[in-house]
Design a protein around this motif. Sequence first.
Motif, PDB file in Angstrom:
ATOM      1  N   LEU A  82       0.643  -1.103   0.090  1.00 13.32           N
ATOM      2  CA  LEU A  82      -0.034  -0.193   0.038  1.00 13.32           C
ATOM      3  C   LEU A  82       0.878   1.189  -0.112  1.00 13.32           C
ATOM      4  CD1 LEU A  82      -3.100  -1.067   2.386  1.00 13.32           C
ATOM      5  CD2 LEU A  82      -3.187  -0.471  -0.142  1.00 13.32           C
ATOM      6  N   LYS A  83       1.886   1.207   0.743  1.00  9.08           N
ATOM      7  CA  LYS A  83       3.112   2.339   0.605  1.00  9.08           C
ATOM      8  C   LYS A  83       3.171   2.708  -0.645  1.00  9.08           C
ATOM      9  CE  LYS A  83       4.539   1.357   5.593  1.00  9.08           C
ATOM     10  NZ  LYS A  83       3.671   0.194   5.548  1.00  9.08           N
ATOM     11  N   VAL A  84       3.664   1.509  -1.517  1.00  5.17           N
ATOM     12  CA  VAL A  84       4.189   1.558  -2.868  1.00  5.17           C
ATOM     13  C   VAL A  84       3.138   2.178  -3.821  1.00  5.17           C
ATOM     14  CG1 VAL A  84       5.012   0.402  -4.868  1.00  5.17           C
ATOM     15  CG2 VAL A  84       5.967  -0.122  -2.503  1.00  5.17           C
ATOM     16  N   PRO A  92       9.770  -3.279  -2.439  1.00  8.08           N
ATOM     17  CA  PRO A  92      10.797  -4.053  -1.614  1.00  8.08           C
ATOM     18  C   PRO A  92      10.727  -5.458  -2.285  1.00  8.08           C
ATOM     19  CG  PRO A  92       9.890  -2.538  -0.272  1.00  8.08           C
ATOM     20  CD  PRO A  92       9.053  -2.429  -1.397  1.00  8.08           C
ATOM     21  N   LYS A  93      11.747  -6.388  -1.937  1.00  4.71           N
ATOM     22  CA  LYS A  93      11.484  -7.744  -2.121  1.00  4.71           C
ATOM     23  C   LYS A  93      10.507  -8.143  -1.223  1.00  4.71           C
ATOM     24  CE  LYS A  93      15.711  -9.573  -4.458  1.00  4.71           C
ATOM     25  NZ  LYS A  93      16.659 -10.379  -4.427  1.00  4.71           N
ATOM     26  N   TYR A 203       5.936   0.900  -9.589  1.00  4.55           N
ATOM     27  CA  TYR A 203       4.564   1.215 -10.067  1.00  4.55           C
ATOM     28  C   TYR A 203       4.309   2.899  -9.874  1.00  4.55           C
ATOM     29  CZ  TYR A 203       3.910  -3.601  -8.259  1.00  4.55           C
ATOM     30  OH  TYR A 203       4.008  -4.974  -8.287  1.00  4.55           O
ATOM     31  N   SER A 204       3.381   3.311 -10.390  1.00  2.00           N
ATOM     32  CA  SER A 204       3.170   4.764 -10.208  1.00  2.00           C
ATOM     33  C   SER A 204       1.969   4.867  -9.160  1.00  2.00           C
ATOM     34  CB  SER A 204       2.335   5.208 -11.640  1.00  2.00           C
ATOM     35  OG  SER A 204       1.291   4.570 -12.072  1.00  2.00           O
ATOM     36  N   GLY A 205       2.304   5.955  -8.420  1.00  2.00           N
ATOM     37  CA  GLY A 205       1.418   6.291  -7.386  1.00  2.00           C
ATOM     38  C   GLY A 205       0.033   6.447  -7.564  1.00  2.00           C
ATOM     39  N   ARG A 206      -0.970   5.591  -6.961  1.00  2.80           N
ATOM     40  CA  ARG A 206      -2.303   5.644  -7.740  1.00  2.80           C
ATOM     41  C   ARG A 206      -3.413   5.684  -6.393  1.00  2.80           C
ATOM     42  NH1 ARG A 206      -3.834  -0.110 -10.572  1.00  2.80           N
ATOM     43  NH2 ARG A 206      -2.535  -1.319  -9.170  1.00  2.80           N
ATOM     44  N   LEU A 207      -3.087   5.118  -5.161  1.00  2.00           N
ATOM     45  CA  LEU A 207      -3.930   5.350  -4.332  1.00  2.00           C
ATOM     46  C   LEU A 207      -4.470   6.614  -3.657  1.00  2.00           C
ATOM     47  CD1 LEU A 207      -5.544   3.480  -2.127  1.00  2.00           C
ATOM     48  CD2 LEU A 207      -3.547   3.534  -0.596  1.00  2.00           C
ATOM     49  N   GLY A 208      -3.558   7.687  -3.656  1.00  4.01           N
ATOM     50  CA  GLY A 208      -4.191   9.041  -3.244  1.00  4.01           C
ATOM     51  C   GLY A 208      -4.708   8.996  -1.860  1.00  4.01           C
TER      52      GLY A 208
END
Length: 237
Positions: A82-84, A92-93, A203-208
């Motif tokens: 979720l942070k990513v 991270p792995k 990943y691109s940020g999308r949760l907002g």
Amino acid sequence: MDTGDFIKGADEIQRKQLPMATAWALNDTAKEVLEHIQNRMETVFDEPTRFTKNAFHVWRAKKTNLVATVQERPSVGSKHYLKVQERGGRRPKTGLERMLSSSLAYDGVLAAVVPAKGAKRNRFGNWAPGERNQAISAIKGWSETGYKANATKDSKARNRSRAAYFVPRKGSKLSPGIYKRTGRGKREKVVKVAHFLDSLPSYSGRLGFHDGAEQVFETRFPMNFKRAFEKAMATRR
């Protein structure tokens, strides 16, 4: 919230009720922030799991501590995904990837493991745990030459009908990853169930989360406070 002007014009009873009203309003607004984030997950994620949708909870305010917090549950606080999804970048792995990187006899860079087209998926689109666990258990015994150290002739004879998982030998034309072999002879079928990647997915940020939480707070808190203050005064009377 700047309450200076309000407090100046308030009488003693109103000032006494103000902390309770503020706590109620904060908790109502925090609940709405949580609902907003859960609804947003349905939009930006493909079939989010119950674990993901329940990743956040509300730490409620009290009249002696006027802070309400929408935060990750302890059970997911150590996880990365979720942070990513919030800030973007490389993840991270995973624990599985760290384990294979250190224990699998693989002649190559193994940064990430992701399910391939031939993998069985659960209803959320993730690699089905049953097949994943079988595959990982099977390949941990493979050496670079493809010899499975923990499989005897007797055990192979007993399990001819079961799927066999393997990692291609060094120099194979097959791309890096985990493959499943089923059937024998002319009926033999080989499908790829997982890719080995030499770099971590980005990943691109999308949760907002942060922007959405601020917008909900700015919109809803004044209305929630007005209602809570009226309730507090009615209770006092």
